[in-house]
Design a protein around this motif. Structure first.
Motif, short mmCIF file in Angstrom:
data_model
loop_
_atom_site.label_atom_id
_atom_site.label_comp_id
_atom_site.label_asym_id
_atom_site.label_seq_id
_atom_site.Cartn_x
_atom_site.Cartn_y
_atom_site.Cartn_z
N ARG A 302 1.00 -1.16 -0.28
CA ARG A 302 0.19 0.01 0.44
C ARG A 302 1.02 1.42 -0.39
NH1 ARG A 302 -5.51 -0.62 1.52
NH2 ARG A 302 -6.68 1.76 1.21
N TYR A 413 -9.39 -13.98 -0.21
CA TYR A 413 -9.76 -12.47 -0.05
C TYR A 413 -10.47 -12.08 -2.09
CZ TYR A 413 -8.31 -8.39 -2.01
OH TYR A 413 -8.63 -6.37 -2.28
N ARG A 453 -15.77 -10.06 9.59
CA ARG A 453 -15.18 -9.15 8.79
C ARG A 453 -14.92 -10.21 8.26
NH1 ARG A 453 -12.46 -5.67 12.77
NH2 ARG A 453 -12.84 -3.80 10.49
N ARG A 456 -11.77 -9.49 2.64
CA ARG A 456 -11.91 -7.64 1.54
C ARG A 456 -12.09 -6.62 2.27
NH1 ARG A 456 -11.16 -6.90 -3.43
NH2 ARG A 456 -12.36 -8.65 -3.92
N ASP A 457 -13.29 -6.93 3.98
CA ASP A 457 -13.93 -5.75 5.20
C ASP A 457 -12.55 -5.08 5.70
OD1 ASP A 457 -16.30 -6.02 4.67
OD2 ASP A 457 -16.32 -8.41 5.69
N GLU A 459 -9.35 -5.23 4.56
CA GLU A 459 -8.70 -4.44 3.65
C GLU A 459 -9.02 -3.23 3.80
OE1 GLU A 459 -6.86 -5.05 -0.68
OE2 GLU A 459 -8.82 -4.48 -0.44
N ASN A 460 -10.78 -3.08 3.80
CA ASN A 460 -11.33 -1.82 3.58
C ASN A 460 -11.31 -0.88 4.97
OD1 ASN A 460 -11.85 -2.53 0.55
ND2 ASN A 460 -14.25 -3.25 1.33
N GLU A 461 -11.41 -1.68 5.79
CA GLU A 461 -11.75 -0.78 7.55
C GLU A 461 -10.38 -0.44 7.76
OE1 GLU A 461 -15.59 -2.99 8.20
OE2 GLU A 461 -14.24 -2.92 9.63
#
Lengths: 531, 408
Positions: A302, A413, A453, A456-457, A459-461
């Protein structure tokens, strides 16, 4: 906010970002921590998503956080308390169970119930784990040396590593080398004959890891979970009172007390680079903040693929960043319960429910759970690491109610059948709840609320790439001087003034704080504030 | 597979078959854990219990001693490769004290081997060994089984122990020689409505005195205890705890794991392992019997000479030198080693210690200085006290070997 006020900006208020910020602030730097979310903590957070209940939303137990950091940053004074838990268990499909007790004699008798040989072999296993830990522990709070460098410091550190390794003695050197590359199953086979004993211990080798117990390299992951300690008890795990957010809340308080500043809801869009030098950041809002030092607590993917413009970075470096293994494999359920679930396999009054509870009773079952992940679906019979901290911690729920943390391995994922949708997330959660309910008849009736969770969640949060909880796999090719990228293991980015302090760096993931502390050390050395 | 149903998280420690009897006589409620059992540390008084060992006879529950059955066509070959002594000399009816080592010649444990019959042995050890024995049994046709719970054991030690057993009706016990064992019978006692009890008796012990160890089925344990306590009632017989025994074993110069050495199976630090040569047990190592585990390393160590040695010390003054560091001179400039076990000896009237010292200070008559801390009503004082290396055992009465023993 003016632009020339800060000596250093830390991007991301996870535990490592805060640890790094604390050390920099204590050295006299004016530090600003920028956090995308409205709350600090990254993956060490306590949040309330259901009236009256506090969850440890991501990380849920504590052991690895270095004592030197807890003491050095005065975290107890800022509210941190870590309470060791009492035991654990694996419930078996037969209705039987293996209990883990902290009393050595009780533990021995429990193991002997399953295999008298394994009761003895367990002592040898613990001895060997402690021997490996003794080797690794002094390396945690040190910058890994670059074996290709001829700088005096690198040579000195390599000599330290070599001498330290030499002190193991010949036989143990062989053991340590084998250990780093073995599979957990092969390693456990060298000690134990009982399936249930192996299945219970194997749990630590797959947590957060896209490996199965039969994958080479998984033995080290087990050790990684063994090298922490609580009050001198090596390998012990405990609860942070108030949930894992207590760790980052204490860090935030320590930072503020040292004069540091935290800005929440301040997502960083880009790290600014001028003439090959990091000069500050620009926020999503367009606000620019400059500082001569920029530290990224984000994972290495990231950081360099999304937060720095590629023209400032070496091409091969970027290619290696792209190849860095950071696969999502874990899910998490946080469940509010109307009361304490019954577990018929566990005798009344046993401390086994006041620790980590598992329901995979053979290595085969765990490996099959991994097979599902490889095929792009969540495990139909998942490994769960399930805890009810509210049996010990009175602060997280109303009286008589309980909070259950369920860590789930494996959950991909990317699903083979398509994108994650709310319906698929719910189906994943139902699979886990059904698996637990097979060992607890009243479990489902007690559920008041469940936070489900997927990677994907996460990662998003939280911002972790693919939801990988360690900011990158803990395999030998990504450890020590190879973590995260060979040649860049010393917390310095390929840009002047820019540093990495997340779990992507040595010594890796878990709520340890060592990457943050080591990064701060590297920065202070570069600034001439350390000898 | 899963036999034990009791909730051991409530009671982690087991009770020996003598436990109810011991609890009834324990005035201080002073119990300690020993190999997973709860056992008596002190019944009433360490001094009184100690003198039962040296003056009359003592009963000591040694059921927690770990016991293995080793049997099968290759039992002897297995034991001979495992142990440092020549096991071929061990014939049925005989017992041998021996040690065993790892490939580096570091001590794993010490213990006694009983030859019960050709191809059938019992090995008594201080610590659990199934893991080590099993690994050592690769390639041998041998059956290994832990039988600790299946055999109750009671040590009867002291100058009147033979007489005591004879009074209890153990006929022929006076003919049993040191390191022999045999099947005996505790005679029936109609007054106590007791039938004859079969027991195995060995003339072995941990006190360096005349003494026997009784091995029986757990269900017979209380009958044997009761019979011995009854005939010993007027003869100063006492049950003893581990504290009293520890004084006697230091006088006898016997080593204890976790006190005088740490098994190489448990060490975390490199260099804390001990070899039998260092511990003064060279007499147990038979280099002429052929190959055994650790032989090559021990040969090399013998050639080089051990760097340190366990010795007996006679320490000036009366304060036991517990855990004392030792120095070559009073100035305390150069360390010479450290004390591993220490006691005031009520029989020898000497201040005794076992200590691991540099080879250069290990000759009998050598002088070292012990750093002793004295607590005078919470005021701590440090004393450098002279200590002399002396022969072990410190106490070795001829009665321990006499056959038949004196009849009192």
């Amino acid at each position: 906010m003016g632009s020339k006020q800060h000596d250093a900006i830390v991007v991301g208020a996870g535990h490592n970002g805060l640890v790094a910020a604390c050390y920099l602030a204590r050295a006299g730097l004016k530090v600003l921590v920028l956090e995308r979310n409205a709350y600090v903590g990254g993956a060490a957070v306590s949040r309330s998503l259901y009236e009256g209940f506090t969850y440890s939303n991501c990380s849920y137990v504590c052991s690895l956080l270095r004592t030197e950091i807890i003491r050095g940053l005065e975290l107890p004074r800022h509210g941190l308390q870590i309470i060791p838990y009492e035991g654990g268990c694996t419930m078996m499909r037969t209705g039987e169970h293996l209990a883990i007790y902290d009393n050595h004699d009780a533990m021995r008798r429990e193991l002997a119930r399953h295999s008298r040989h394994d009761a003895e072999a367990y002592d040898r296993y613990v001895r060997d784990m402690l021997r490996h830990c003794r080797f690794i522990k002094p390396l945690l709070l040190r910058e890994p040396p670059d074996p290709t460098s001829f700088k005096p410091r690198d040579i000195r550190e390599l000599l330290f590593l070599g001498r330290h390794f030499g002190k193991l003695g010949e036989a143990r050197m062989y053991d340590t080398l084998r250990f780093f590359t073995m599979s957990c199953a092969d390693m456990l086979d060298e000690y134990f004959e009982s399936e249930i004993v192996k299945a219970h211990l194997a749990g630590s080798s797959i947590i957060g890891t896209a490996l199965g117990p039969r994958s080479p390299g998984s033995a080290y992951v087990l050790l990684h979970h063994y090298m922490g300690s609580i009050d001198g008890a090596v390998g012990a795990w405990g609860f942070a009172r108030g949930g894992m957010g207590a760790v980052t809340q204490a860090l935030a308080a320590s930072l503020t007390a040292s004069g540091g500043t935290i800005r929440a809801s301040a997502p960083v869009a880009q790290i600014l680079v001028r003439h090959g030098r990091a000069t500050g950041v620009v926020l999503d809002s367009g606000e620019e903040i400059s500082a001569p030092v920029v530290v990224s607590n984000l994972d290495v993917r990231r950081t360099f693929l999304e937060t720095v413009a590629p023209e400032h970075l070496p091409g091969e470096f970027l290619e290696q960043v792209r190849r860095f293994k950071i696969r999502g494999s874990s899910g998490k359920l946080n469940i509010a319960l109307d009361g304490l679930p019954q577990f018929p396999a566990i005798p009344q009054g046993s401390p086994s429910t006041r620790g980590d509870m598992h329901i995979t009773d053979t290595l085969e079952m765990v490996e099959r759970a991994y097979d599902d992940w490889k095929e792009g679906r969540w495990s139909r019979a998942p490994y769960v690491d399930m805890l009810i901290p509210t049996q010990i911690d009175p602060t997280m729920t109303p009286d008589g109610k309980h909070y259950m943390s369920v860590f789930v391995q494996y959950c991909p994922y990317q699903l083979a059948e398509g994108e994650w949708t709310p319906a698929r997330r719910q189906a994943f959660g139902d699979t886990v709840i059904d698996a637990i309910a097979r060992h607890s008849p009243n479990f489902k009736d007690l559920i008041l609320h469940a936070e489900i969770r997927t990677p994907r969640d996460i990662e998003n949060e939280v911002g972790l790439t693919e939801g990988n909880i360690f900011q990158g796999e803990l395999t030998f090719d990504q450890l020590l001087f190879n973590r995260p990228i060979p040649g860049y293991a010393q917390y310095r980015a390929p840009l002047k003034g820019m540093y990495m302090c997340g779990s992507s760096t040595h010594p890796g993931g878990g709520v340890m704080g060592a990457p943050g502390a080591n990064a701060a050390n590297a920065i202070l050395r570069d600034l001439g504030r350390l000898q | 597979m899963l036999t034990e149903s009791e909730p051991h998280y409530r009671q982690p420690l087991r009770k020996t078959p003598f436990h109810e009897r011991a609890r009834a006589l324990s005035q201080l409620d002073s119990f300690i854990p020993w190999s997973g059992y709860t056992t008596v540390d002190v019944f009433t008084s360490v001094e009184q219990e100690y003198f039962a060992i040296r003056n009359a006879a003592s009963l000591y529950d040694l059921t927690p001693m770990v016991k293995y059955r080793v049997a099968g066509p290759d039992a002897l070959r297995f034991l001979n490769r495992l142990m440092t002594r020549d096991m071929r000399k061990l014939t049925p009816g005989k017992v041998a004290y021996t040690v065993w080592c790892n490939d580096e010649g570091h001590l794993i444990d010490d213990g006694t081997v009983f030859c019960l019959a050709p191809h059938e042995y019992r090995v008594c050890t201080a610590e659990w060994q199934l893991d080590w024995f099993r690994a050592s049994a690769i390639g041998f046709d041998v059956e290994l089984r832990e039988i600790t719970e299946e055999v109750a054991a009671l040590a009867v030690q002291g100058p009147t122990s033979c007489r005591l057993l004879r009074l209890a009706g153990v006929a022929g016990i006076e003919r049993l020689k040191p390191f022999e064992h045999g099947g005996f019978e505790l005679a029936a006692d109609p007054a106590a409505a007791r039938a004859a009890v079969p027991i195995m008796v060995s003339r072995t012990g941990f006190t360096g005195d005349l003494g026997y160890e009784l091995w029986m089925q757990p269900q017979d344990a209380e009958a044997v205890w009761d019979a011995l306590m009854e005939v010993g009632r007027t003869r100063a017989v006492r049950p003893i705890g581990s504290r009293a025994l520890n004084i006697a074993r230091i006088e006898a110069g016997f080593i204890l794991p976790k006190a005088d050495f740490v098994s190489a199976e448990h060490t975390l630090y490199l260099g804390t392992e001990r070899s039998p040569l260092e511990l003064g047990l060279a007499w147990l190592v038979d280099f002429h019997k052929g190959h055994f585990t650790g032989r090559r390393a021990l040969l090399e160590e013998q050639r080089r000479g051990p760097r340190r040695l366990l010795v007996g010390l006679d320490v000036e003054g009366t304060k036991p030198a517990h855990n004392a560091l030792l120095y070559t001179e009073r100035s305390g400039r150069r360390e010479a080693g450290s004390v591993t076990s220490a006691t005031w000896s009520p029989t020898c009237k000497r201040n005794l210690a076992l200590a691991l010292v540099d080879a250069s200070c290990s000759a009998t008559g050598s002088e070292v200085w012990a750093d002793i801390y004295l607590n005078r009503e919470l005021v701590w004082e440090r004393r450098m006290v002279r200590a002399r290396v002396v022969e072990r055992p410190f106490f070795a009465p001829t009665r321990r070997r006499a056959t038949p023993p004196a009849d009192y």
